[in-house]
Design an enzyme around this catalytic site. Structure first.
Site, PDB file in Angstrom:
ATOM      1  N   ARG A 105      -2.260  -4.335  -6.635  1.00 60.68           N
ATOM      2  CA  ARG A 105      -2.724  -3.100  -7.292  1.00 60.68           C
ATOM      3  C   ARG A 105      -4.229  -3.052  -7.504  1.00 60.68           C
ATOM      4  NH1 ARG A 105       2.238  -4.390  -8.821  1.00 60.68           N
ATOM      5  NH2 ARG A 105       3.765  -2.708  -8.846  1.00 60.68           N
TER       6      ARG A 105
ATOM      7  N   HIS B  47      -0.757  -1.885  -2.450  1.00 60.42           N
ATOM      8  CA  HIS B  47      -0.500  -2.352  -1.082  1.00 60.42           C
ATOM      9  C   HIS B  47      -1.138  -1.503   0.024  1.00 60.42           C
ATOM     10  CE1 HIS B  47       1.879  -5.432  -2.733  1.00 60.42           C
ATOM     11  NE2 HIS B  47       3.063  -4.881  -2.741  1.00 60.42           N
TER      12      HIS B  47
ATOM     13  N   HIS C 196       4.961  -9.681   2.892  1.00 56.86           N
ATOM     14  CA  HIS C 196       5.897  -9.196   1.882  1.00 56.86           C
ATOM     15  C   HIS C 196       7.375  -9.370   2.264  1.00 56.86           C
ATOM     16  CE1 HIS C 196       7.099  -6.751  -1.559  1.00 56.86           C
ATOM     17  NE2 HIS C 196       5.818  -6.623  -1.897  1.00 56.86           N
TER      18      HIS C 196
ATOM     19  N   ASP D  43       6.847 -10.479 -11.872  1.00 57.57           N
ATOM     20  CA  ASP D  43       6.076  -9.657 -10.933  1.00 57.57           C
ATOM     21  C   ASP D  43       4.609  -9.896 -11.296  1.00 57.57           C
ATOM     22  OD1 ASP D  43       5.205  -7.863  -9.071  1.00 57.57           O
ATOM     23  OD2 ASP D  43       6.319  -6.141  -9.846  1.00 57.57           O
TER      24      ASP D  43
ATOM     25  N   GLU E 133       3.998 -13.939  -2.339  1.00 61.14           N
ATOM     26  CA  GLU E 133       2.883 -13.303  -1.633  1.00 61.14           C
ATOM     27  C   GLU E 133       1.571 -14.012  -1.975  1.00 61.14           C
ATOM     28  OE1 GLU E 133       3.003  -9.074  -2.881  1.00 61.14           O
ATOM     29  OE2 GLU E 133       4.987  -9.546  -3.625  1.00 61.14           O
TER      30      GLU E 133
HETATM   31  C1  GLA Z   1       4.902  -5.902  -4.972  1.00 59.85           C
HETATM   32  C2  GLA Z   1       4.653  -5.534  -6.363  1.00 59.85           C
HETATM   33  C3  GLA Z   1       5.914  -5.108  -7.022  1.00 59.85           C
HETATM   34  C4  GLA Z   1       6.610  -4.056  -6.231  1.00 59.85           C
HETATM   35  C5  GLA Z   1       6.849  -4.554  -4.844  1.00 59.85           C
HETATM   36  C6  GLA Z   1       7.445  -3.488  -3.989  1.00 59.85           C
HETATM   37  O1  GLA Z   1       5.228  -7.183  -4.775  1.00 59.85           O
HETATM   38  O2  GLA Z   1       4.007  -6.536  -7.100  1.00 59.85           O
HETATM   39  O3  GLA Z   1       5.608  -4.597  -8.286  1.00 59.85           O
HETATM   40  O4  GLA Z   1       5.833  -2.902  -6.177  1.00 59.85           O
HETATM   41  O5  GLA Z   1       5.663  -4.968  -4.261  1.00 59.85           O
HETATM   42  O6  GLA Z   1       8.522  -2.858  -4.569  1.00 59.85           O
END
Ligand code: GLA
Length: 381
Positions: A112, A137, A211, A281, A346
């Protein structure tokens, strides 16, 4: 007499070259082989292919030049049985309709950027806020949704696929023409290796990652997978998943994975950060030295014995526990992807780095070469 002889020489040379070129599209050597077949046509009418990389052990990766998607990845369990360990679709159409970035190459900026805005060299840039209120992304049409130029290569350590993409100056709001090369290799030690390089013609920001959603059991939720992340700190976020700027100590929190722990062991704890993420996350600040290639995570799945090691040159690791999967997607073989049926690892720079002066820089300048290596290596226990 000399002329016809020369033409004959040229003709034979062309035949040899043509034969060699033919072999190059199906190189077969001791390290493995690659085959190619049509995968479908994009919304813009561009035909894309699916490449099957097989190494000498029989491990197999199917990769498309659309989005650089890893469509399937088959590795052995502890009995030697091959199983697909990534989520995705059987057909290109699935990916074209809806995908939470299944198996994709991510760029120009993975993760982000707050409010879709950043300033570079005094100029403000505005990106699409495709993950309201933030940019996620790489935008509406990130590197996961573009057609890459493919080239089959036979690397020394396994069959490979080289993908190239030139992102235009201003594309998705980012400055500078970015020429990216992504090379996938399925190595002889059962690792899927991804090596990125990129150059730019103007100052820009770059954060490339991968991803794939993994499920090492090939079914069910991922809560029993046991994860180890060598990181003493992580980057806490606000409610929109933008880092606060702090590098917080993981000690005594559900974010301490320095000792291997099941994903499900603490995911339901009453913890504000877990609430913001809807689970994990977050970005972990890896303990290894900046730019040093090394371990980013190790994941063990007890029922199949599969172990996945994630190795990388990147300073951070986004570990996402599939919290947005909600049974709305039916994937390969009719599997309905329920809540937390897959997880992502990731390796990348920290989220929102362009706006965070204390985070390692993501700026790429003309003359510099961006390099990033991400490896998912499989074994059993
Ligand atoms: C990333 C983000 C998550 C989500 C996924 C896709 O990894 O960190 O919050 O948006 O992609 O769903």
């Amino acid at each position: 007499m000399r002329q016809p002889y020369r033409s004959f020489q040229i003709l034979s040379l062309s035949i040899v070259l043509a034969v060699l070129a033919g072999c190059a599209s199906h190189p077969q050597n001791q390290a493995g082989q690659v085959s190619r077949k049509p995968f479908g046509t994009t919304k813009n009418g561009i035909a894309v292919d699916l490449f099957t990389l097989r190494n000498k052990n029989g491990a197999e990766a199917k990769i498309s030049n659309y989005g650089g998607l890893v469509v399937s990845l088959k590795v052995p369990d502890r009995t030697g049985k091959l199983g697909d360990v990534v989520l995705g679709y059987d057909t290109l159409d699935g990916y074209l309709k809806e995908t939470p970035y299944f198996g994709a190459l991510i760029g120009r900026y993975g993760n982000r950027i707050a409010k879709g805005k950043f300033t570079l060299d005094g100029n403000q840039y505005t990106l699409a806020t495709n993950n309201y209120p933030n940019a996620l992304h790489g935008g509406v049409k990130g590197f996961d949704k573009v057609v890459w130029t493919p080239k089959i290569i036979a690397g020394a350590d396994g069959p490979g696929l080289q993908l190239e993409y030139v992102s235009k100056d201003g594309e998705e709001g980012y400055p500078g023409t970015l020429s990216v090369t992504a090379v996938y290799t399925l190595t002889s030690d059962n690792a899927l290796k991804l090596a990125y390089t990129a150059i730019t013609d103007k100052d820009t920001v770059v954060n490339l990652t991968h991803h794939s959603y993994f499920n090492l059991a090939g079914k069910g939720d991922i809560l029993g997978h046991v994860v180890m992340i060598p990181a003493s700190r992580y980057t806490p976020v606000d409610s929109t998943l933008i880092p606060t700027g702090e590098l917080a100590d993981v000690t005594g929190t559900p974010f301490d994975f320095r000792t291997a722990t099941a994903i499900g062991a603490r995911i339901k704890q009453d913890n504000e950060q877990l609430k913001f993420g809807g689970g994990y996350d977050h970005n972990w600040v890896l303990d290894k030295a900046m730019d040093q290639y090394g371990l980013a995570a190790r994941v063990y799945e007890p029922t199949t014995g599969r172990v996945m090691e994630v190795l990388s040159t990147e300073p951070g690791l986004q570990f996402y526990s599939g919290n947005f999967l909600d049974s709305k997607i039916t994937g390969k073989g009719g599997w309905v992807y329920k809540f937390r049926n897959g997880f992502c690892m990731e390796p990348q720079h920290y989220p929102d780095s362009p706006n965070q002066p204390n985070f390692p820089s993501v700026v790429l300048k003309p003359g510099q070469i961006y390099r990033n290596t991400i490896v998912y290596r499989f074994a059993t226990r």
